[in-house]
Design a protein around this motif. Structure first.
Motif, PDB file in Angstrom:
ATOM      1  N   LEU A  92      41.996 -22.860 -28.654  1.00 13.17           N
ATOM      2  CA  LEU A  92      42.904 -23.196 -29.735  1.00 13.17           C
ATOM      3  C   LEU A  92      42.727 -21.754 -30.779  1.00 13.17           C
ATOM      4  CD1 LEU A  92      44.562 -24.766 -31.713  1.00 13.17           C
ATOM      5  CD2 LEU A  92      42.489 -25.620 -32.723  1.00 13.17           C
ATOM      6  N   ASP A  93      41.554 -20.993 -30.655  1.00 14.57           N
ATOM      7  CA  ASP A  93      41.539 -19.733 -31.295  1.00 14.57           C
ATOM      8  C   ASP A  93      42.473 -18.679 -30.707  1.00 14.57           C
ATOM      9  OD1 ASP A  93      40.373 -18.487 -33.650  1.00 14.57           O
ATOM     10  OD2 ASP A  93      39.572 -17.162 -32.042  1.00 14.57           O
ATOM     11  N   ALA A  94      42.461 -18.665 -29.375  1.00 13.22           N
ATOM     12  CA  ALA A  94      43.265 -17.794 -28.606  1.00 13.22           C
ATOM     13  C   ALA A  94      44.570 -18.002 -28.719  1.00 13.22           C
ATOM     14  CB  ALA A  94      42.846 -17.865 -26.774  1.00 13.22           C
ATOM     15  N   ALA A  95      45.037 -19.427 -28.905  1.00 14.19           N
ATOM     16  CA  ALA A  95      46.353 -19.885 -28.969  1.00 14.19           C
ATOM     17  C   ALA A  95      46.948 -19.456 -30.445  1.00 14.19           C
ATOM     18  CB  ALA A  95      46.854 -21.237 -28.661  1.00 14.19           C
ATOM     19  N   ARG A  96      45.883 -19.584 -31.565  1.00 11.60           N
ATOM     20  CA  ARG A  96      46.344 -18.961 -32.806  1.00 11.60           C
ATOM     21  C   ARG A  96      46.636 -17.456 -33.037  1.00 11.60           C
ATOM     22  NH1 ARG A  96      43.270 -16.856 -36.461  1.00 11.60           N
ATOM     23  NH2 ARG A  96      41.539 -17.085 -35.111  1.00 11.60           N
ATOM     24  N   ALA A  97      45.801 -16.876 -32.331  1.00 14.05           N
ATOM     25  CA  ALA A  97      45.906 -15.303 -32.019  1.00 14.05           C
ATOM     26  C   ALA A  97      46.888 -15.048 -31.532  1.00 14.05           C
ATOM     27  CB  ALA A  97      44.586 -14.866 -31.297  1.00 14.05           C
ATOM     28  N   THR A  98      47.523 -15.660 -30.667  1.00  9.54           N
ATOM     29  CA  THR A  98      48.856 -15.270 -29.903  1.00  9.54           C
ATOM     30  C   THR A  98      50.031 -15.625 -30.862  1.00  9.54           C
ATOM     31  OG1 THR A  98      48.022 -15.701 -27.595  1.00  9.54           O
ATOM     32  CG2 THR A  98      50.479 -15.916 -27.833  1.00  9.54           C
ATOM     33  N   ASN A 107      53.048 -21.859 -37.403  1.00  9.89           N
ATOM     34  CA  ASN A 107      52.010 -22.672 -36.248  1.00  9.89           C
ATOM     35  C   ASN A 107      50.769 -22.061 -36.189  1.00  9.89           C
ATOM     36  OD1 ASN A 107      53.790 -24.607 -34.998  1.00  9.89           O
ATOM     37  ND2 ASN A 107      55.086 -23.094 -34.617  1.00  9.89           N
ATOM     38  N   ALA A 108      50.741 -20.667 -36.208  1.00 11.68           N
ATOM     39  CA  ALA A 108      49.314 -20.068 -36.556  1.00 11.68           C
ATOM     40  C   ALA A 108      48.591 -20.948 -37.494  1.00 11.68           C
ATOM     41  CB  ALA A 108      49.507 -18.566 -36.608  1.00 11.68           C
TER      42      ALA A 108
END
Length: 406
Positions: A92-98, A107-108
């Motif tokens: 989830l953290d990687a998706a937020r960074a993207t 969405n972040a």
């Protein structure tokens, strides 16, 4: 066809999953799969929703990183709702960074809220507050602002700060009304209900009564010596002594607190602390040792004096001694407190939230099921436990956070 995708997305944003499915139910392209997954999640079919979102994430091409990240965020929300608290936070953290890198701030921000809500469920309040402090809800749409305020309220309630909690719930309600999403309004109403539901039971001089959260907050700020059976501590307004890892000592402290200003017979203390039916000489000797340890632990808060028939608690500076207990005096009240939110929990998620072993939780669940207080469905790793939210069940508001290192 893209107009259908846009219309379906707007229907989902407005809380209309059936309207969204009417537009994309027969399509299998990546955007339609993602929207179908979110719609199924809103309708409560979480297993189907998770499968659709994973298909969508695989179907998006290598240049569609933002779309894949949004699928990850949606899957993380499903994991949170289904109480899969072991879901990989790094994903989830990687998706937020993207999402942040590509300018998708809404969405972040929602991804960060999911992180904070998970931390709140497992009792990591300090970390939840730190992550929440990095967010500015002002530029977000009403639904996201409502989510922000609900998290603020949740942390404030667990911190026993009732005025900030009520203010946050009021702001969440205003934002939810602007968002016009029934499910969000229902979540705000649930948070408001938690503030107006008894959170604990006060036992003093042999009498009992239920307390709201404001009353608990006032009690802990008073001059009373509180034997807190919700968090397994003994405290006054300035000092807290944790006995969470000393169950025998806490059992003695609670028995003495309930009997104050009177004393407790030695036989009763042996039964409460050691669960022994007969107070023979060996148990009496052990009781003397444990009472000595309790005197040492309580330090400046209180002493334990011997009487002709047993022992009595002697507070040093407090005006009186009270016991704060869960609303329901059940051996497995902490497990019931989590199940009472109406969601389905796995035994591993309960163990993570309570900071205990999974086997301990499984034994508690089996006992609750035998008593008709909990029910299971599914099998193996898919097995989930739940109980309907019934008035009088304990709440999570006073559950202790896991100790450092747990």
């Amino acid at each position: 066809m893209e107009a259908l995708i846009t219309a379906a997305a707007r229907a989902l944003a407005a809380g209309d999953p059936l309207g969204a499915l009417n537009r994309v139910a027969l399509r299998d392209d990546a955007p339609a799969l993602a929207l179908r997954g979110i719609a199924m999640a809103q309708l409560g079919d979480l297993v189907r929703a998770k499968a659709l979102l994973r298909r969508a994430a695989r179907a998006f091409g290598p240049k569609e990183a933002v779309a894949r990240a949004r699928c990850v965020v949606a899957e993380a929300e499903i994991a949170l709702v289904s109480r899969d608290l072991g879901w990989p936070a790094k994903t989830l953290d990687a998706a937020r960074a993207t999402l942040e890198a590509h300018g998708d701030r809404v969405n972040a921000a929602y991804a960060r809220y999911l992180e904070v809500r998970r931390l709140l469920l497992i009792g990591r309040l300090d970390e939840a507050e730190r992550r929440l402090a990095d967010l500015d809800p002002a530029p977000l749409p009403p639904a996201a602002r409502a989510a922000h305020e609900l998290v603020v309220a949740g942390i404030a309630m667990r911190r026993l700060r009732t005025k900030p909690a009520r203010a946050a719930v009021a702001r969440a309600g205003h934002a939810a009304r602007r968002a016009v999403i029934p499910a969000l309004t229902a979540e705000v109403e649930s948070a408001s209900l938690a503030l107006n539901t008894p959170a604990a039971r006060l036992i003093v001089r042999g009498e009992e009564r239920l307390l709201l959260l404001e009353e608990v907050e006032a009690l802990l700020a008073s001059r009373a010596l509180v034997v807190d059976a919700c968090r397994h501590v003994v405290r006054d307004a300035g000092t807290v002594v944790s006995l969470a890892r000393r169950p025998v000592l806490f059992a003695l402290a609670r028995a003495l607190g309930e009997a104050w200003p009177g004393d407790v017979p030695r036989g009763t203390l042996v039964a409460r602390a050691f669960r022994a039916r007969l107070a023979d000489e060996s148990y009496r000797a052990r009781l003397r040792v444990e009472v000595g340890r309790l005197r040492s632990e309580l330090g400046t808060l209180a002493g334990v004096r011997a009487t002709k028939r047993g022992f009595a608690l002697a507070p040093h500076g407090a005006g009186e001694v009270v016991v704060l207990a869960p609303p329901v005096d059940d051996e497995h009240a902490t497990v019931l407190a989590l199940l009472a939110d109406g969601e389905s929990w796995s035994s591993s998620a309960l163990a993570l939230a309570l900071g205990t072993s999974q086997r301990t939780v499984q034994r508690a669940l089996e006992a609750l099921a035998a008593a008709g207080k909990a029910q299971a469905f599914g099998g193996g790793r898919a097995r989930r436990w739940m109980t309907p939210p019934v008035p009088g069940f304990p709440t999570t508001l006073l559950l202790p956070a896991p100790l450092p290192g747990d």
